[in-house]
Design an enzyme around this catalytic site. Structure first.
Site, PDB file in Angstrom:
ATOM      1  N   GLN A  21       0.949 -11.492  -3.409  1.00  0.00           N
ATOM      2  CA  GLN A  21      -0.470 -11.196  -3.261  1.00  0.00           C
ATOM      3  C   GLN A  21      -1.058 -10.706  -4.580  1.00  0.00           C
ATOM      4  O   GLN A  21      -0.389 -10.006  -5.344  1.00  0.00           O
ATOM      5  CB  GLN A  21      -0.661 -10.108  -2.202  1.00  0.00           C
ATOM      6  CG  GLN A  21      -0.152 -10.487  -0.831  1.00  0.00           C
ATOM      7  CD  GLN A  21      -0.209  -9.319   0.137  1.00  0.00           C
ATOM      8  OE1 GLN A  21       0.127  -8.190  -0.214  1.00  0.00           O
ATOM      9  NE2 GLN A  21      -0.652  -9.573   1.346  1.00  0.00           N
TER      10      GLN A  21
ATOM     11  N   ASP B 189      -2.769  -8.235  -5.148  1.00  0.00           N
ATOM     12  CA  ASP B 189      -3.096  -7.039  -4.376  1.00  0.00           C
ATOM     13  C   ASP B 189      -3.542  -5.913  -5.307  1.00  0.00           C
ATOM     14  O   ASP B 189      -3.084  -5.814  -6.446  1.00  0.00           O
ATOM     15  CB  ASP B 189      -1.839  -6.612  -3.614  1.00  0.00           C
ATOM     16  CG  ASP B 189      -2.135  -5.679  -2.465  1.00  0.00           C
ATOM     17  OD1 ASP B 189      -3.317  -5.556  -2.096  1.00  0.00           O
ATOM     18  OD2 ASP B 189      -1.183  -5.084  -1.936  1.00  0.00           O
TER      19      ASP B 189
ATOM     20  N   HIS C 195      -5.197  -1.567  -5.033  1.00  0.00           N
ATOM     21  CA  HIS C 195      -5.718  -0.448  -4.260  1.00  0.00           C
ATOM     22  C   HIS C 195      -6.544   0.431  -5.189  1.00  0.00           C
ATOM     23  O   HIS C 195      -6.100   0.790  -6.279  1.00  0.00           O
ATOM     24  CB  HIS C 195      -4.579   0.347  -3.626  1.00  0.00           C
ATOM     25  CG  HIS C 195      -3.813  -0.459  -2.615  1.00  0.00           C
ATOM     26  ND1 HIS C 195      -2.692  -1.181  -2.945  1.00  0.00           N
ATOM     27  CD2 HIS C 195      -4.053  -0.702  -1.306  1.00  0.00           C
ATOM     28  CE1 HIS C 195      -2.256  -1.816  -1.870  1.00  0.00           C
ATOM     29  NE2 HIS C 195      -3.064  -1.548  -0.866  1.00  0.00           N
TER      30      HIS C 195
ATOM     31  N   HIS D  53      -8.222  -1.097  -0.018  1.00  0.00           N
ATOM     32  CA  HIS D  53      -7.236  -2.174  -0.152  1.00  0.00           C
ATOM     33  C   HIS D  53      -8.027  -3.441  -0.459  1.00  0.00           C
ATOM     34  O   HIS D  53      -8.934  -3.798   0.287  1.00  0.00           O
ATOM     35  CB  HIS D  53      -6.477  -2.388   1.158  1.00  0.00           C
ATOM     36  CG  HIS D  53      -5.872  -1.156   1.748  1.00  0.00           C
ATOM     37  ND1 HIS D  53      -4.504  -0.974   1.868  1.00  0.00           N
ATOM     38  CD2 HIS D  53      -6.438  -0.043   2.280  1.00  0.00           C
ATOM     39  CE1 HIS D  53      -4.270   0.190   2.450  1.00  0.00           C
ATOM     40  NE2 HIS D  53      -5.429   0.767   2.714  1.00  0.00           N
TER      41      HIS D  53
ATOM     42  N   LYS E 107     -12.996  -3.579   7.454  1.00  0.00           N
ATOM     43  CA  LYS E 107     -12.766  -4.397   6.264  1.00  0.00           C
ATOM     44  C   LYS E 107     -13.863  -5.436   6.100  1.00  0.00           C
ATOM     45  O   LYS E 107     -14.507  -5.860   7.061  1.00  0.00           O
ATOM     46  CB  LYS E 107     -11.403  -5.097   6.342  1.00  0.00           C
ATOM     47  CG  LYS E 107     -11.236  -6.037   7.526  1.00  0.00           C
ATOM     48  CD  LYS E 107      -9.856  -6.696   7.508  1.00  0.00           C
ATOM     49  CE  LYS E 107      -9.671  -7.609   8.723  1.00  0.00           C
ATOM     50  NZ  LYS E 107      -8.382  -8.313   8.711  1.00  0.00           N
TER      51      LYS E 107
ATOM     52  N   CYS F 194       0.789  -1.242   0.000  1.00  0.00           N
ATOM     53  CA  CYS F 194       0.000   0.000   0.000  1.00  0.00           C
ATOM     54  C   CYS F 194       0.822   1.293   0.000  1.00  0.00           C
ATOM     55  O   CYS F 194       0.528   2.201  -0.784  1.00  0.00           O
ATOM     56  CB  CYS F 194      -1.043  -0.017   1.115  1.00  0.00           C
ATOM     57  SG  CYS F 194      -0.661  -1.009   2.542  1.00  0.00           S
TER      58      CYS F 194
ATOM     59  N   ARG G 199       7.104 -11.306   5.307  1.00  0.00           N
ATOM     60  CA  ARG G 199       6.674 -11.075   6.683  1.00  0.00           C
ATOM     61  C   ARG G 199       7.453 -12.003   7.600  1.00  0.00           C
ATOM     62  O   ARG G 199       7.576 -13.198   7.320  1.00  0.00           O
ATOM     63  CB  ARG G 199       5.162 -11.292   6.818  1.00  0.00           C
ATOM     64  CG  ARG G 199       4.399 -10.265   5.991  1.00  0.00           C
ATOM     65  CD  ARG G 199       2.899 -10.389   6.087  1.00  0.00           C
ATOM     66  NE  ARG G 199       2.263  -9.414   5.201  1.00  0.00           N
ATOM     67  CZ  ARG G 199       0.963  -9.326   4.987  1.00  0.00           C
ATOM     68  NH1 ARG G 199       0.139 -10.163   5.608  1.00  0.00           N
ATOM     69  NH2 ARG G 199       0.472  -8.409   4.167  1.00  0.00           N
TER      70      ARG G 199
END
Length: 661
Positions: free
Chosen positions: A395, A397, A399, A525, A479, A348, A377
């Protein structure tokens, strides 16, 4: 008069205070018989609790989630009592409820053996039969410390010492046995029933710290009824049979090793699944108006400080000093003075840096920015689990930068896309949770009110049912969590949509509105698969390695019966590959039944068998995985059939027509 409101909105009046059990009896004796506890104004309490003022009250039974949690909590206590009766001198430490069961950590010089679990279970059933009364007592803190030290429970005493001086502590007495606990608990052990099973032994550090002593952990499961226990144990047995690590070895998909903790070595066949999945998702997001980007792995710590991750998430990040290591054997490798950078655990902050390049107008919104971002991570070694829990992950991912007015439309479009993707993957049982503000969070209450209301209204607008999860939102915003069930009934939390008013503010993202003034965009997100590693692990177990043809790493094997068919088999493979199919050729001098059996273990969906006759007639014998039937067809027809079947769902004519409409 005391007014008691029931969950259905009806009101009962009582002239005097009454216990939770008496209240249940006032409704029905049958309800009182099933009652385990009462929920007063949202808080679960013992049945002995006195209701002495107006309140909303629910009677907790085994059929409710709260009831099942109490059963599991009490089962942990009964197990601890059984252990101390069988093995005097054993200390009990911490024993919480977990998903589908419970565990308790014990301090004992001699290790437990697997056969001890059967003896402990038998003693637990005996304690249930004794129907020991369970009562709550409140002790002064210092008195409790002295008592537990006196009986040799040093760990319990240490826990109590962490409680501020002057505070009282809650102790539950279970027959002659007692334990430090907040509760609530059942009125007696007889209420527990016998639908429980101790499942495994493990090691665990005291308070999860590897610097502390190692304890012995006993896991168990507990259910309201015997049939539920039996169904769960069958599911666990099936899950072990479908373990993605075992199937991954059998199919030669991937491996993991100590020298790269939590990072996956993808083998060619496993990487084919990855590529098919990534290409599918890329086509879907391209068609949905996303732009794809790529951002750096290593970012200055200032971005993580600005975003809030440095303070809230740093322990899960790999932190890297920005300096060249010394090659001098006599000097430290690192000076300890360099500024710090971090390998990104999420994408992000980097996506906001792209958004901030150049001036953005309201006409540019919504801007849907996607990345197959490789993130790291710093998970504890003991928490790693195959593909399901890794340190390096990629991911799907994205946004979405939008205005507040666009939240509902973007949420609706995302949920529609997500549902369609899951359906294509073979998942149709989907539940949605709206996770609300946690205790530790950034942003004002007004901002959180707006964010939570916006997501709830968007779900209502598209007619999607959802449940609330208080306190489980991200630290920067609420979320949506999407939970799906696999083929054996397990629930997996995969996709998310997180609404964030805070990060654009913290990282100074803005756009020029219709009024020519600067405004903050809303940031959504979102992910559908989550991490590709974990999703592939789930797919392996969901399909038991028997992937639909479009995802199978090897879609077809052409195997010969006799060497006289070798030349024809090579021609067949060339034609199948030219049609876009993933094909392997097996010309080994082995019996055909051996070849078929070996490729079946490897979960190859289709085996085309060719012998002398097939070569002469330009045909193949088609064998499907899991079927004993064979079908002889022309090679051209087999290619047409398999090509259509191997077409990814989004590229099939019906899907394309629906998308166009």
């Amino acid at each position: 008069m005391i007014k008691v409101t029931l969950p259905d909105g009806s009101v009962r009046e009582h002239a005097e205070p009454l216990s939770g059990l008496a209240f249940a009896e006032s409704i029905a004796k049958s309800l009182a018989k099933k009652a385990l506890a009462v929920k007063i104004d949202g808080k679960v309490k013992d049945l002995s609790t006195i209701i002495d003022e107006d309140a909303i009250v629910e009677v907790v039974t085994p059929a409710t989630p709260d009831g099942l949690e109490i059963l599991r909590h009490d089962c942990a206590h009964v197990m601890a009592e059984a252990v101390q009766e069988l093995f005097p001198g054993t200390q009990v430490t911490i024993g919480p409820v977990i998903e589908n069961g419970f565990f308790y950590d014990f301090a004992r010089a001699e290790p437990f053996k697997a056969e001890d679990l059967e003896a402990i279970e038998a003693k637990m059933r005996e304690i249930v039969d004794r129907n020991e009364t369970i009562t709550r007592e409140v002790w002064p803190r210092d008195e409790a410390i002295a008592y537990f030290r006196k009986i040799g429970e040093a760990y319990k005493a240490e826990i109590i010492e962490s409680i501020p001086a002057g505070e009282d502590v809650s102790v539950y007495r279970q027959g002659n046995w007692l334990d430090l606990c907040r509760g609530p608990h059942l009125p007696s052990t007889g209420k527990l029933g016998k639908a429980f099973k101790l499942t495994k032994l493990a090691g665990a550090y005291w308070r999860g710290d590897s610097r502390n002593e190692m304890l012995q952990r006993i896991y168990g499961t507990c259910w309201a009824t015997e049939p539920e226990l039996k169904a769960y144990l069958q599911m666990v047995e099936e899950a072990e049979r479908r373990d993605h690590r075992k199937i991954g070895r059998e199919m030669d998909l991937f491996h993991l090793q100590e020298e790269a903790q939590g990072s996956v070595f993808w083998h060619p066949k496993g990487w084919r699944i990855w590529q098919a999945l990534e290409q599918y998702v890329r086509r879907r997001i391209d068609a949905s108006g996303y732009v794809e980007v790529r951002t750096p792995q290593l970012l200055d710590s200032k971005f993580w400080e600005q975003s809030g991750h440095w303070g809230k998430y740093r322990e899960n990040m790999f932190v890297v000093p920005d300096e060249i290591p010394s090659t001098d054997d006599e000097a430290p490798i690192l000076s300890g003075k360099a500024k710090l950078m971090a390998i990104k655990p999420m994408n992000c902050p980097a996506h906001i840096q792209i958004f901030k390049q150049g001036v953005k107008s309201y006409r540019d919104l919504p801007l849907r920015m996607a990345e197959f971002g490789c993130c790291h991570r710093n998970e504890a070694h003991g928490a790693l689990h195959g593909l399901m829990r890794v340190r390096q992950m990629t991911q799907d991912d994205a946004h979405i930068f939008c205005t507040e007015d666009q939240i509902r439309g973007e949420t609706e479009a995302f949920v529609s896309l997500l549902e369609s993707v899951y359906e294509d993957m073979g998942f149709t049982d989907l539940k949605v949770r709206l996770a609300l503000r946690p205790e530790q969070r950034v942003g004002s209450d007004d901002t959180w009110d707006r964010a939570e209301t916006a997501l709830a209204e968007a779900l209502k607008a598209i007619g999607r049912e959802f449940t609330l999860a208080p306190g489980e939102g991200a630290f920067y915003g609420p979320k949506l969590e999407f939970h799906l069930k696999d083929a054996i009934g397990r629930s997996w939390q995969l996709g998310t949509l997180q609404l964030d008013f805070n990060l654009p503010e913290r990282l100074d993202a803005s756009y020029i509105g219709e009024d020519s003034a600067k405004h903050r965009p809303v940031m959504l997100h979102r992910a559908i698969l989550g991490s590709l590693e974990r999703f592939i692990g789930i797919l392996i177990e969901h399909y038991e390695g028997r992937f639909p043809l479009w995802l199978a790493p090897v879609q077809v094997v052409v195997a010969t019966i006799t060497s006289e068919a070798d030349s024809y088999a090579e021609e067949a493979v060339a034609a199948l590959r030219a049609a876009g199919l993933r094909v392997e050729l097996d010309l080994r001098n082995e019996k055909i039944n051996y070849k078929v059996r070996e490729h079946s273990v490897g979960k190859v969906p289709v085996i085309l068998v060719a012998g002398k006759r097939e070569a002469e007639e330009h045909t193949v014998s088609v064998r499907r995985l899991g079927s004993q039937d064979q079908m002889v067809t022309s090679l051209d027809e087999a290619i047409r059939t398999l090509t259509a079947e191997a077409t990814p769902p989004d590229l099939r004519p019906a899907k394309l027509r629906a998308a166009a409409e």
